[in-house]
Design a protein around this motif. Sequence first.
Motif, mmCIF file in Angstrom:
data_model
loop_
_atom_site.group_PDB
_atom_site.id
_atom_site.type_symbol
_atom_site.label_atom_id
_atom_site.label_comp_id
_atom_site.label_asym_id
_atom_site.label_seq_id
_atom_site.Cartn_x
_atom_site.Cartn_y
_atom_site.Cartn_z
ATOM 1 N N SER A 21 0.816 -1.214 0.000
ATOM 2 C CA SER A 21 0.000 0.000 0.000
ATOM 3 C C SER A 21 0.847 1.261 0.000
ATOM 4 O O SER A 21 0.445 2.293 -0.552
ATOM 5 C CB SER A 21 -0.942 0.005 1.210
ATOM 6 N N GLU A 24 1.737 1.718 -3.588
ATOM 7 C CA GLU A 24 0.522 2.034 -4.337
ATOM 8 C C GLU A 24 0.141 3.500 -4.169
ATOM 9 O O GLU A 24 -0.140 4.212 -5.153
ATOM 10 C CB GLU A 24 -0.623 1.142 -3.860
ATOM 11 N N TYR A 25 0.143 3.975 -2.911
ATOM 12 C CA TYR A 25 -0.263 5.351 -2.667
ATOM 13 C C TYR A 25 0.795 6.354 -3.108
ATOM 14 O O TYR A 25 0.459 7.505 -3.415
ATOM 15 C CB TYR A 25 -0.634 5.542 -1.201
ATOM 16 N N LEU A 182 -2.342 6.733 4.648
ATOM 17 C CA LEU A 182 -2.440 5.474 5.378
ATOM 18 C C LEU A 182 -2.872 5.675 6.828
ATOM 19 O O LEU A 182 -3.009 4.710 7.578
ATOM 20 C CB LEU A 182 -1.088 4.753 5.349
#
Length: 315
Positions: A21, A24-25, A182
């Motif tokens: 993640s 991804e971010y 996040l």
Amino acid sequence: MHAIGLAVYPNFQALGLAVASVFEYANLYRGEQAYHFRLVSEEGGPVMTSQGFSVNTDRLRDSTYDTLIVAGDNDGQLPAASLLDYLRHASTESRRIAAICTGAFVLAAAGLLDGKRATTHWRHAQDFRKQYPNVLLDEDRIFVVDGSVWTSAGMTAGIDLALAIVEQDLGLETARAVARKLVVYHRRGGGQSQFSALLELDAKSDRVQMALAHAKAHLGSKLSVESLADVARLSPRQFSRLFREETGQSPAKAVERLRVEAARLMMETTRHPIEVIARETGFGDRERMRQAFLRAFGQSPQAMQRSAGREESVL
């Protein structure tokens, strides 16, 4: 574009997948494919996690990676010897090779940590030292970078490691934006301790928790029993009795632990003189801080800084 491979093997801990993640971010924030992330294993196909579900993977040997990250498991068990052979080879082609938690056992077994500084989950540190005495292990670190080799502590520390990779590749602004997305603090510094005084104090009631949170947020202030009792909405006598029942120590001792923890973090992440750190964390002067460090760690702040190669910051 940076190619990132997360290498997994049977019974790996699925929480390690959280690093995906981060990358991804980073792509979403940048509006471009800054990272190409792949989940890989030695033979490809489904790989079982320690929780009993499987994930699909690509074959590790089909590509090369700018950064290859090895996941950990719950026990520090090693994968097949053929995977260790591949990691030795991959370390000559990848710009970085990294490990999450007990993944450090895998890198060490492959000979990639000999003579290097590294960390792993504190619970496995004793076994690690016995098995790999040539590794300079520091279990009281969130993550450690030694040249092209990166290692992190327990599974959530993999997120801190991944954020540090993003910061190195794409800059501080991107890393901070990803951390906010996040809903985590911007990555903890690698030098930060794996241990938390607040967690170890383990307060049960809301009243004591509020007092501890207030103390941590106001370490530079005078934190008397009376002031903490006022935050907890108790009389000083009631507060002291309840505090000791829940934490096993006095409010004054707990405040000292919080101050020592904060001072140590400042020592590891800044170059402030000892006098400044002592003042900012509420010790008032360097001698009081020195005595507190001797009680907590058995050595002075100056000795700890020298051992970390930061002696110039005490001048």
